[in-house]
Design a protein around this motif. Structure first.
Motif, PDB file in Angstrom:
ATOM      1  N   THR A   1      -3.409 -49.781  35.432  1.00  0.00           N
ATOM      2  CA  THR A   1      -4.411 -48.735  35.251  1.00  0.00           C
ATOM      3  C   THR A   1      -4.457 -48.342  33.783  1.00  0.00           C
ATOM      4  O   THR A   1      -3.557 -48.667  33.004  1.00  0.00           O
ATOM      5  CB  THR A   1      -4.079 -47.497  36.091  1.00  0.00           C
ATOM      6  N   ALA A   2      -5.502 -47.603  33.407  1.00  0.00           N
ATOM      7  CA  ALA A   2      -5.608 -47.151  32.021  1.00  0.00           C
ATOM      8  C   ALA A   2      -4.444 -46.241  31.657  1.00  0.00           C
ATOM      9  O   ALA A   2      -3.932 -46.289  30.536  1.00  0.00           O
ATOM     10  CB  ALA A   2      -6.939 -46.427  31.807  1.00  0.00           C
ATOM     11  N   VAL A   3      -4.011 -45.409  32.612  1.00  0.00           N
ATOM     12  CA  VAL A   3      -2.886 -44.518  32.349  1.00  0.00           C
ATOM     13  C   VAL A   3      -1.613 -45.321  32.124  1.00  0.00           C
ATOM     14  O   VAL A   3      -0.828 -45.043  31.210  1.00  0.00           O
ATOM     15  CB  VAL A   3      -2.696 -43.524  33.517  1.00  0.00           C
ATOM     16  N   GLU A   4      -1.392 -46.356  32.950  1.00  0.00           N
ATOM     17  CA  GLU A   4      -0.203 -47.194  32.789  1.00  0.00           C
ATOM     18  C   GLU A   4      -0.227 -47.929  31.456  1.00  0.00           C
ATOM     19  O   GLU A   4       0.808 -48.093  30.798  1.00  0.00           O
ATOM     20  CB  GLU A   4      -0.121 -48.205  33.943  1.00  0.00           C
ATOM     21  N   ILE A   5      -1.417 -48.370  31.047  1.00  0.00           N
ATOM     22  CA  ILE A   5      -1.534 -49.047  29.749  1.00  0.00           C
ATOM     23  C   ILE A   5      -1.185 -48.086  28.621  1.00  0.00           C
ATOM     24  O   ILE A   5      -0.463 -48.426  27.680  1.00  0.00           O
ATOM     25  CB  ILE A   5      -2.957 -49.610  29.564  1.00  0.00           C
ATOM     26  N   SER A   6      -1.684 -46.845  28.711  1.00  0.00           N
ATOM     27  CA  SER A   6      -1.399 -45.853  27.679  1.00  0.00           C
ATOM     28  C   SER A   6       0.093 -45.574  27.598  1.00  0.00           C
ATOM     29  O   SER A   6       0.681 -45.524  26.515  1.00  0.00           O
ATOM     30  CB  SER A   6      -2.167 -44.560  27.980  1.00  0.00           C
ATOM     31  N   GLU A   7       0.745 -45.438  28.774  1.00  0.00           N
ATOM     32  CA  GLU A   7       2.185 -45.158  28.798  1.00  0.00           C
ATOM     33  C   GLU A   7       2.995 -46.336  28.276  1.00  0.00           C
ATOM     34  O   GLU A   7       3.988 -46.163  27.566  1.00  0.00           O
ATOM     35  CB  GLU A   7       2.619 -44.809  30.219  1.00  0.00           C
ATOM     36  N   ALA A   8       2.564 -47.556  28.627  1.00  0.00           N
ATOM     37  CA  ALA A   8       3.317 -48.745  28.239  1.00  0.00           C
ATOM     38  C   ALA A   8       3.169 -49.076  26.761  1.00  0.00           C
ATOM     39  O   ALA A   8       4.105 -49.533  26.111  1.00  0.00           O
ATOM     40  CB  ALA A   8       2.876 -49.944  29.084  1.00  0.00           C
ATOM     41  N   THR A   9       1.975 -48.832  26.199  1.00  0.00           N
ATOM     42  CA  THR A   9       1.711 -49.212  24.813  1.00  0.00           C
ATOM     43  C   THR A   9       1.994 -48.103  23.819  1.00  0.00           C
ATOM     44  O   THR A   9       2.183 -48.359  22.631  1.00  0.00           O
ATOM     45  CB  THR A   9       0.245 -49.633  24.645  1.00  0.00           C
ATOM     46  N   GLY A  10       1.987 -46.837  24.298  1.00  0.00           N
ATOM     47  CA  GLY A  10       2.130 -45.715  23.377  1.00  0.00           C
ATOM     48  C   GLY A  10       0.822 -45.329  22.726  1.00  0.00           C
ATOM     49  O   GLY A  10       0.773 -44.401  21.912  1.00  0.00           O
ATOM     50  N   LEU A  11      -0.281 -46.027  23.074  1.00  0.00           N
ATOM     51  CA  LEU A  11      -1.588 -45.679  22.532  1.00  0.00           C
ATOM     52  C   LEU A  11      -2.111 -44.434  23.236  1.00  0.00           C
ATOM     53  O   LEU A  11      -1.749 -44.144  24.383  1.00  0.00           O
ATOM     54  CB  LEU A  11      -2.578 -46.833  22.738  1.00  0.00           C
ATOM     55  N   THR A  12      -2.998 -43.710  22.562  1.00  0.00           N
ATOM     56  CA  THR A  12      -3.612 -42.560  23.205  1.00  0.00           C
ATOM     57  C   THR A  12      -4.587 -43.045  24.261  1.00  0.00           C
ATOM     58  O   THR A  12      -5.057 -44.197  24.242  1.00  0.00           O
ATOM     59  CB  THR A  12      -4.374 -41.691  22.195  1.00  0.00           C
TER      60      THR A  12
END
Length: 589
Positions: A539-550
């Motif tokens: 998910t977009a939230v998981e991507i944000s958490e995994a990458t550290g991107l906003t």
């Protein structure tokens, strides 16, 4: 809202390329939008509320298409907020013109605590704002809002099955000694009476309260398994492909032990840098000041939601190359983000636990709580003394998150240069860092500034305008493409080569919004996101958490990657459970 404020708001939307957590756009050219009620519910349930702009087309770059009938649109909104929501929502509205079209702006007010959650009557569903979407509340989230209608007292409840034997003898002895040393009244009481009067034990059988067990228990997780800190480090450049996290840890035990171990973990996973003081001497200093990290961890442990619905969730601690992010279940209680850090301002979700922890010491001899209302001011002070920018706080009502950017400490030559610049005395921490970067050849846009120094677009605009007003920077270009550079009179000396003021990459030429026509700019963050998606759908939230991107960086990159045919959306746009899947390696625009 004034026409200028609306223009600035739309510029920000166009720079983002999508709606934001605070702003939702509805086209409303052919009639009243059917999707308004979930958005109003979400904003009414979200701290600070939010803004709906009618008359813009997001799919056409937020072009002004106009409202079908401003008066009718406003009347319909008023009717629906009164009759189609429970409890009714309130708003204020402005009729404005933008680019020759009629636009209606509505500010949806946040519901008071006793009115949450605000539901759509026809479906019985309640929503919450997250990123650029309206998400239906889960059962756990609904219970959180319902519990917050009155003063939380979960920390005072009896823990079924727990006994006095579950309290740690050494912690208990130290606690009793501290209580007696700080109170003449308690000094005259026997042990059992002190524990009962201070809330460590409760009930007729004097069994441990939840607060007493968490603060002084031998192993509280026997009864509350998720009263822990889950910590992880984001993948680094040298980690094997597919790595989602490194040094994953779960800190458990009594609260003071979790505090010490989590603090040591942060120190172990961050660097030490040399910083030059005003005396010219170099000193080793941690990447994140120890005092700031300790206070933030202590706040998360003490102020987390202890309701049964929230005890299914852990506190999360994450480190990446750009920041430290700490999140705990439960939003702020009795205080707002803008009042955090103000002298004498305090509010406790868990009053009993807070009072107990004033007499609890960690293994290193530090009090878990030094003094009421001192935690956040201590964080701000220690970051300021280290030459770092303030943290970014985000209250979502059901959770509270703090992000601390790991900007590099200013070197001696930078401090000397700023000291010799009279105008610098009026600048804030972020502005001084930005000015030093300009001295090294960096230029700024609104987006690159807020990505480097986490904040919203309005704050970024104010900070950058302050540099111009101070006479140390100039602004070139129109809104939406404005670029800020160091003032000409400060460029008499050669610009210092080098480039990064943070451990994350400072935006370089070709990577800023001003260079969006560059293929490299549009592909920014693609490789990082693709590396994580190669491990499976996310998910977009998981991507944000995994990458550290906003979240905004992720949404912008995913939008371009979808347009390029590199990723596919599995699900519906704006739904938090929708996932993204790699289709083919990203192709250039």
């Amino acid at each position: 809202m004034t026409p200028d404020e609306l223009a600035a708001l739309i510029v920000d939307l166009r720079q983002e390329g999508s709606d934001t957590p605070e702003i939702e756009v509805k086209r409303a050219a052919g009639g009243f939008p059917d999707s308004v009620l979930p958005t109003v519910s979400a904003f009414a349930n979200t701290p600070g509320g939010g803004v709906i702009v009618f008359g813009l087309d997001e799919r056409d770059g937020f072009a002004a298409v106009g409202v079908y009938d401003v008066v009718a649109c406003k009347a319909t909104l008023a009717t629906k907020t009164r009759q189609a929501l429970d409890p009714p929502a309130t708003f204020e509205a402005w009729d404005l013109e933008f680019e020759g079209a009629a636009v209606l702006v509505a500010k949806i007010h946040e519901q008071p605590s006793h009115g949450k959650p605000c539901r759509v009557t026809s479906s019985g569903k309640a929503y919450l704002r997250s990123y650029d979407g309206d998400y239906e509340l889960s059962q756990v989230e609904e219970q959180t809002f319902i519990a917050n209608r009155s003063t939380p007292m979960f920390d005072q409840q009896v823990v079924p099955g727990a006994t006095r034997n579950d309290l740690h003898p050494d912690l208990l002895a130290a606690y009793l000694a501290s209580c007696r040393a700080s109170s003449t009244a308690l000094a005259a009481m026997p042990d059992d009476e002190v524990l009962y009067r201070t809330g460590v034990t409760t009930g007729s059988d004097r069994s441990p309260s939840l607060a007493g067990l968490i603060a002084l228990g031998t192993y509280p997780q026997q009864y509350v398994p998720n009263a822990v800190i889950q910590a992880s480090v984001a993948p680094r450049a040298g980690d094997p492909p597919g790595t989602r996290a490194a040094d994953v840890r779960r800190f458990d035990g009594p609260l003071p032990l979790m505090l010490d171990e989590a603090l040591r973990w942060v120190q172990r996973n961050t660097r030490t840098r040399v910083r030059f003081g005003i005396d010219g001497q170099g000193r080793d200093e941690p990447e994140f000041p120890v005092e700031a990290v300790r206070e933030l961890l202590s706040n998360a442990l003490i102020h987390r939601d202890l309701g049964p619905y929230a005890l299914t969730q852990a506190i999360t601690l994450r480190l990446d190359e750009r920041q430290l992010v700490l999140s705990n279940p439960g939003g702020l209680w009795g205080i707002t983000v803008d009042r955090l850090g103000k002298t004498g301002v305090t509010s406790a979700r868990n009053g009993q636990l807070l009072r107990i922890c004033q007499n609890v010491r960690s293994q290193e001899g530090n009090r878990v709580v030094e003094a009421l209302a001192s935690g956040i001011p201590a964080v701000l002070s220690s970051l300021r003394d280290a030459g770092m920018v303030p943290p970014r706080f985000h209250d979502q009502g059901i959770s509270f998150t703090v992000a601390v950017p790991n900007h590099a400490l200013l070197a001696r030559e930078d401090l000397d240069w700023l000291a010799g610049l009279p105008a610098a005395a009026t600048l804030g921490d972020r502005q001084r860092h930005a000015l030093v970067a300009m001295r090294r050849g960096q230029t700024w846009t609104n987006q690159s500034f807020r990505e480097t120094f986490p904040m919203d677009s309005r704050e970024a605009r104010t900070e950058l305008a302050g540099l111009v007003e101070a006479g140390v920077a100039t602004a070139d270009g129109e809104r939406g493409g404005r670029v800020y550079r160091i003032a000409a009179h400060l460029t008499g000396e050669a610009l210092i080569p080098t480039a990064r003021i943070t451990s994350q990459s400072a935006p370089q030429p070709g990577n800023s919004p001003a260079d969006k026509t560059s293929p490299n700019a549009r592909r920014k963050n693609w490789d990082l996101i693709q590396r994580h998606l190669n491990t499976g759908d996310m998910t977009a939230v998981e991507i944000s958490e995994a990458t550290g991107l906003t979240a905004r960086q992720v949404q912008y990159a995913l939008q371009l990657m979808r347009e390029a045919g590199s990723v596919a959306l599995i699900g519906s746009q704006g739904h938090r459970d929708s996932r993204y899947r790699i289709v083919a390696p990203p192709q250039g625009d």
